[in-house]
Scaffold this motif. Structure first.
Motif, mmCIF file in Angstrom:
data_model
loop_
_atom_site.group_PDB
_atom_site.id
_atom_site.type_symbol
_atom_site.label_atom_id
_atom_site.label_comp_id
_atom_site.label_asym_id
_atom_site.label_seq_id
_atom_site.Cartn_x
_atom_site.Cartn_y
_atom_site.Cartn_z
ATOM 1 N N THR A 46 1.039 -1.457 0.018
ATOM 2 C CA THR A 46 -0.423 -0.098 -0.632
ATOM 3 C C THR A 46 1.108 1.058 0.365
ATOM 4 O OG1 THR A 46 -1.920 -1.504 1.583
ATOM 5 C CG2 THR A 46 -1.860 1.504 1.558
ATOM 6 N N THR A 50 -3.840 10.176 -0.993
ATOM 7 C CA THR A 50 -4.362 9.030 -2.501
ATOM 8 C C THR A 50 -4.041 7.741 -1.739
ATOM 9 O OG1 THR A 50 -4.710 10.442 -4.162
ATOM 10 C CG2 THR A 50 -4.608 8.201 -4.378
ATOM 11 N N LYS A 70 -3.194 3.195 -3.043
ATOM 12 C CA LYS A 70 -2.757 3.122 -3.543
ATOM 13 C C LYS A 70 -2.570 2.158 -3.289
ATOM 14 C CE LYS A 70 -1.541 6.608 -7.316
ATOM 15 N NZ LYS A 70 -1.287 6.789 -8.560
ATOM 16 N N GLN A 71 -2.914 0.868 -4.100
ATOM 17 C CA GLN A 71 -2.133 -0.685 -3.881
ATOM 18 C C GLN A 71 -2.184 -1.855 -5.673
ATOM 19 O OE1 GLN A 71 -4.770 -4.412 -3.782
ATOM 20 N NE2 GLN A 71 -4.751 -4.596 -2.079
ATOM 21 N N VAL A 72 -0.323 -1.595 -4.766
ATOM 22 C CA VAL A 72 0.882 -1.917 -5.531
ATOM 23 C C VAL A 72 1.262 -3.289 -5.265
ATOM 24 C CG1 VAL A 72 2.847 -1.695 -6.570
ATOM 25 C CG2 VAL A 72 1.590 0.618 -5.618
ATOM 26 N N GLU A 107 -1.304 -1.008 -9.975
ATOM 27 C CA GLU A 107 -1.770 -0.246 -9.266
ATOM 28 C C GLU A 107 -2.902 -0.594 -9.342
ATOM 29 O OE1 GLU A 107 0.332 3.308 -9.837
ATOM 30 O OE2 GLU A 107 2.141 3.224 -9.119
ATOM 31 N N LYS A 108 -3.364 -0.055 -8.046
ATOM 32 C CA LYS A 108 -4.859 -0.063 -8.342
ATOM 33 C C LYS A 108 -5.180 0.789 -6.936
ATOM 34 C CE LYS A 108 -8.885 -2.001 -6.226
ATOM 35 N NZ LYS A 108 -9.299 -3.603 -5.880
ATOM 36 N N THR A 109 -6.319 1.646 -7.393
ATOM 37 C CA THR A 109 -6.097 3.208 -6.660
ATOM 38 C C THR A 109 -7.639 3.401 -5.469
ATOM 39 O OG1 THR A 109 -6.078 4.793 -8.310
ATOM 40 C CG2 THR A 109 -7.135 5.950 -6.035
ATOM 41 N N LYS A 112 -9.333 7.522 -3.498
ATOM 42 C CA LYS A 112 -8.913 9.034 -4.182
ATOM 43 C C LYS A 112 -8.502 10.400 -3.022
ATOM 44 C CE LYS A 112 -10.404 11.573 -8.333
ATOM 45 N NZ LYS A 112 -11.986 11.924 -9.139
#
Length: 709
Positions: A73, A304, A306-308, A319-321, A324
């Motif tokens: 994360t 923000t 994100k999941q990497v 990458e997934k947000t 936001k």
């Protein structure tokens, strides 16, 4: 029935035992065959599964191998909220800056980062902003090359690789320190391109696994961005993004806005735990002073998240947000820049006149604070500082909350209040204004009696600015009423000091004002509780206070004894779609800190005394304030005498020239604190009245711009 079953079981067991006895190998062979059959069946299942994975569904499992990996994360900051003046004009905005970012996988090597940095130099402009380099940084970059590392390693003798104490081989960290020592100056004499590559490498190498860091910022052309995109595979982890920098409008108020840390600096260590507990990240930019710090959680915004996904090779594959980000909220100040500039000009014009008249040689400058006595809204925080060496003057708004000066006689309403609170004065009590003769001290007397005994009331003591009325009040608080030639017992001196200072603090003198930003001074409390200092304290000749404290003091009297916290922020606002000032979300409300512990009738006496200061007879000390004033003004002036030695070693006598005031007298809408320290007293005893003219001019300016209601 049960007995019959047992008989049958026994018969079968006997039959089996007989078979084993007659032909044991036959029974064992059957069991071995059964075991081989089971093993063969399992082998066929395994072969079938391998066929499915490696031949029939090979592509599926290869893709799964690549895409599966570690989840991490990441938190990224968003743009900070902006700061506006009372006219909705921005004082602080965010400037968008293009950036090159680096996301570090968990298997990337130093050499790979070095090669990426060298490749980047051929693409990006050399004007980008990045890190500075130390000698150690240059050597780290040099040793990131495996060839260079091997060459330097060969320079170490076998003896140098051994720990002298243990005889064991040195750990890699200590060996690397020796490698650093072996790198020569010639080997790190870089040209401009190599030096830029080393700077980029430094930022990349400092990035934690799975974290994203800005390694350079600047202006990149569309062509340069296209080249970066084309080389994405060879520039593993490199991306193009945007960040922001604070832009400050040129204004006298800039100094109270404060500052924000850089992304590289992140959260200061001394407050790190507090911010992390609130959900901040290590490299979040935070306010470090004044308004930026005081309203940090409002201005900061929402990060923000994100999941990497990182594959088996350590490469970022997805990458997934998760959350936001959202720009921080805006704050709008109570200060109209036109009025602020007007007050600044009043100070400057009057100070320049003092310079021309020869009063300002040793003065520190001039300061004024204007606030609403009932709401606490600050309308102006104006100041100029004077460079005594060059005679230059410049804006010094911070001086209104940080510079402390001796207040002089403006404290006398506080001293009378202390008399009432401690039961040694009653209402508009009359005392004899008379010379005060105490053993071991010079005679103290008021300027207007010339050594005569004159009965005066509390109101008259304010109008004439009687020092001896205050001294007698202080002696009564001490429990030692004045007698000519008396000595002073000091057993209750410290307690009496605390009582008087406690009353002053009810008005905000020597106490935190409660202003809505950090960084204010409480002034200075003298640390020698002698009898002489105690008596000097009673008429404002010992402790020091700030201009803001004087303004709050005046506001408290104007507000019938209710002390409100001054605030410079009018409200918190959202954002329009373009990021500009949106609608009001929260108005900053008035906050009452305390009420002075006296009856309203006594507050009215203080107000009457301040009215007499500006409207009284020939001995009224503040009548210059009402010369050409557009409305009635209540005030109390304050002076004090000290001296400095000039360049010839001769004493030059100086005075502070202060005022606390409010207007209009009948319906107070502004309260003012003015401080003009260390003005020259001429040989004939005259000094400047600039403090009074400044007060009048501020009242007239406010009335001209806004009209008193």
């Amino acid at each position: 029935m049960e007995s019959k079953k047992n008989i049958n079981a026994t018969a079968k067991e006997k039959k089996l035992l007989k078979a084993l006895h007659n032909n044991p190998s036959k029974v064992i062979l059957k069991r071995v065959n059964a075991l081989f059959f089971i093993i063969f069946a399992l082998f066929l299942i395994l072969v079938g599964r391998l066929y499915q994975m490696q031949i029939r569904n090979k592509a599926f499992y290869e893709e799964k191998l690549v895409t599966s990996g570690t989840l991490s994360t990441l938190t990224e900051g968003t743009a900070r909220g902006q700061i506006y003046d009372a006219k909705n004009q921005p004082l602080v905005t965010n400037k968008a800056i293009q950036t090159i970012t680096f996301t570090r996988g968990n298997t990337v090597t130093a050499d790979e980062m070095r090669q990426i940095a060298i490749k980047l130099v051929t693409i990006i402009p050399d004007s980008v902003k990045t890190d500075t380099l130390t000698e150690r940084d240059k050597k780290d970059f040099f040793l990131a090359s495996p060839e260079n590392l091997a060459m330097v390693q060969a320079r170490l003798t076998a003896k140098e690789k051994i720990d002298k104490k243990t005889g064991e081989k040195l750990p890699e960290s200590k060996l690397y320190a020796k490698y650093i020592e072996k790198v020569t100056d010639k080997e790190i004499t870089y040209n401009a391109d190599t030096e830029l590559a080393a700077k980029l490498f430094k930022r990349m190498n400092a990035t934690s696994n799975f974290a994203t860091t800005i390694i350079a910022s600047g202006t990149f052309t569309a062509a340069q961005q296209a080249v970066l995109a084309e080389n994405e595979r060879t520039l593993n982890g490199i991306g193009v993004g945007t960040t922001w920098e604070r832009e400050y409008t040129v204004s006298p108020l800039t100094s109270i806005i404060g500052t924000v840390t850089s992304e590289k600096t992140g959260i200061p260590l001394e407050v790190l735990d507090d911010y992390l507990a609130k959900g901040y990240s290590l490299n979040d930019r935070v306010g470090t002073s004044y308004l930026e710090k005081g309203y940090e959680e409002i201005l900061h915004g929402k990060n923000t998240v994100k999941q990497v996904t990182v594959d088996k090779n350590g490469n970022v594959t997805n990458e997934k947000t998760l959350t936001k980000g959202k720009k921080g909220k805006n704050i709008k100040l109570t200060i109209d820049p036109e009025f602020q500039e007007g007050v600044q000009n009043i100070l400057r014009n009057n100070f320049e006149m003092m310079q021309a008249e020869g009063y300002a040689t040793y003065s520190d400058g001039a300061y004024a604070v204007v606030m609403n006595p009932t709401t606490g809204e600050i309308y102006a925080m104006a100041g100029i500082s004077h460079d005594m060496a060059t005679d230059d003057i410049k804006n010094d708004v911070l001086g209104t909350i940080q510079n402390g000066f001796v207040p002089g006689s403006v404290v006398k309403m506080g001293t009378i209040t202390a008399g009432w609170e401690n039961g040694v004065l009653s209402g508009n009590q009359v005392l004899d204004d008379q010379p005060i003769e105490i053993q071991g001290s010079a005679v103290k007397q008021s300027w207007f009696t010339r050594g005569q005994v004159t009965p005066i009331s509390a109101v008259q003591a304010l109008e004439y600015s009687s020092n001896t009325y205050m001294i007698q009040t202080a002696l009564n608080i001490l429990g030692q009423p004045y007698q000519r030639g008396m000595g002073i017992f000091t057993s209750r001196l410290e307690e009496s000091f605390q009582k008087m200072r406690g009353t002053y603090a009810e008005y905000g003198l020597g106490a935190a004002t409660g202003i809505d930003m950090p960084g204010e001074s409480k002034g200075f409390k003298g640390e020698e509780p002698t009898a002489a200092n105690y008596l000097d304290e009673s008429f404002g000749q010992y402790d020091t206070y700030t201009p803001l404290q004087l303004a709050q003091y005046a506001a408290t009297i104007a507000n019938d004894g209710k002390r409100v916290a001054p605030h410079i922020v009018e409200g918190i606002y959202g954002n329009n779609t373009d990021g500009s000032l949106g609608t009001l979300e929260k108005k900053i409300e008035s906050k009452t800190l305390n009420t002075v512990a006296i009856d309203l009738e006594n507050v009215k006496l203080l107000q009457q005394g301040m009215f007499q200061v500006t409207h009284g007879g020939n001995m009224a000390t503040g009548k210059n304030i009402m010369e050409n004033a557009s409305v009635n003004i209540n005030a109390k002036t304050g002076t004090s005498e000290t001296f400095k030695l000039n360049e010839n070693g001769m004493p030059v006598y100086l005075s502070v020239n202060n005022v606390v005031a409010y207007a209009p007298s009948e319906n107070p809408q502004i309260a003012i604190g003015v401080m003009v320290p260390n003005t020259i007293i001429r040989e004939d005893g005259e000094t400047t009245h600039a403090n009074q003219y400044i007060t009048r001019d501020i009242v007239n300016l406010y009335n001209t711009m806004y009209k008193f209601k």
